[in-house]
Design a protein around this motif. Structure first.
Motif, PDB file in Angstrom:
ATOM      1  N   TRP A 169       0.838  -1.202   0.000  1.00 51.19           N
ATOM      2  CA  TRP A 169       0.000   0.000   0.000  1.00 51.19           C
ATOM      3  C   TRP A 169       0.870   1.247   0.000  1.00 51.19           C
ATOM      4  CZ3 TRP A 169      -5.445  -0.195   0.276  1.00 51.19           C
ATOM      5  CH2 TRP A 169      -6.076   1.053   0.369  1.00 51.19           C
ATOM      6  N   TRP A 170       1.945   1.235   0.807  1.00 52.97           N
ATOM      7  CA  TRP A 170       2.829   2.399   0.878  1.00 52.97           C
ATOM      8  C   TRP A 170       3.587   2.594  -0.432  1.00 52.97           C
ATOM      9  CZ3 TRP A 170       8.226   2.667   0.599  1.00 52.97           C
ATOM     10  CH2 TRP A 170       8.782   3.910   0.919  1.00 52.97           C
ATOM     11  N   THR A 181      -2.845   4.251  -3.053  1.00 48.97           N
ATOM     12  CA  THR A 181      -4.234   3.802  -3.097  1.00 48.97           C
ATOM     13  C   THR A 181      -4.609   3.337  -4.495  1.00 48.97           C
ATOM     14  OG1 THR A 181      -4.779   5.406  -1.388  1.00 48.97           O
ATOM     15  CG2 THR A 181      -6.620   4.481  -2.654  1.00 48.97           C
TER      16      THR A 181
END
Length: 238
Positions: free
Chosen positions: A95-96, A100
């Motif tokens: 995710w990082w 998104t």
């Protein structure tokens, strides 16, 4: 409370005392009497609510599921906890790194969304955005300046609706030594415009440097580029 037992006990006591003749109550009526007695509200005042009973059932199911999973995992419950934490860590890292998730457009939008402007105007807009640290629009405007400059030099046809990828694919035939840089610039443009990524000062500086290099680059006139330049010169002469 066992009302049925109480009724039978009372019958036995009465029979043993000799006061009255014994009365025999069948088992089924006694059970029914006990059921009616126990169904009264006074016996259920402290019962859990329907929602609480449902939650208890869910937690029991989760507990059984966890017990089954921990039994199948090396190390038992501790091993299962380690696996869960590892999966969460990998998900957080992805995710990082990727950001998104965004829905990608079915097809790329045109490179130029507004009215026609010159390469100099796009460069001026790019520099204005860069001076304020707005790197996303700076990258977009600088990429538009590159493509517009190639059109002004007749290395590309002035074609509305062209995408950045289409432009660099065509420009790479006339400027083969800059093909990789053109593709990288188009990639930065796509990431910012369609991919939801944030541009950096470094990415903008690379595109601006490419813009300067292309101004001094001598094209390799392929048949299509030569034809375009020939038609342009004829139109200017007319």
């Amino acid at each position: 409370m066992n009302l049925a037992g109480g009724v039978l006990t009372a019958v036995r006591s009465s029979a043993l005392s000799g006061d009255e003749p014994p009365v025999t109550i069948p088992r089924d009526p006694a059970r029914e009497a006990a059921r009616r007695e126990l169904s009264k509200q006074m016996y259920h005042e402290n019962d859990p609510s329907l929602v609480q009973r449902a939650l208890d059932a869910v937690w029991r199911w989760i507990g059984k599921l966890f017990d089954s999973a921990s039994g199948a995992t090396p190390g038992g419950a501790v091993g299962l906890l380690v696996v869960i934490l590892a999966v969460l860590a990998v998900g957080a890292a992805l995710w990082w790194r990727l950001g998104t998730p965004r829905r990608q457009p079915a097809s790329a939008a045109p490179l130029f969304e507004d009215g026609p402007r010159s390469a100099a105007e796009h460069r001026s807009a790019a520099e204005a955005h860069a001076a304020q640290g707005h790197w996303n629009p700076a990258v977009q405007e600088r990429m538009r300046a590159i493509v517009r400059a190639l059109e002004e030099r007749a290395l590309l046809d002035a074609r509305p609706g062209r995408t950045a990828d289409e432009a660099v694919a065509e420009a790479g035939r006339a400027l083969p030594s800059h093909t990789d840089e053109l593709r990288a610039a188009a990639g930065h443009f796509d990431d910012v415009t369609y991919g939801g990524r944030d541009a950096s000062e470094q990415s903008y500086r690379r595109i601006a440097e490419l813009d300067h290099d292309l101004e001094r680059a001598r094209p390799v006139l392929t048949s299509s580029a030569h034809s375009t330049a020939h038609h342009t010169s004829q139109g200017a002469a007319e």
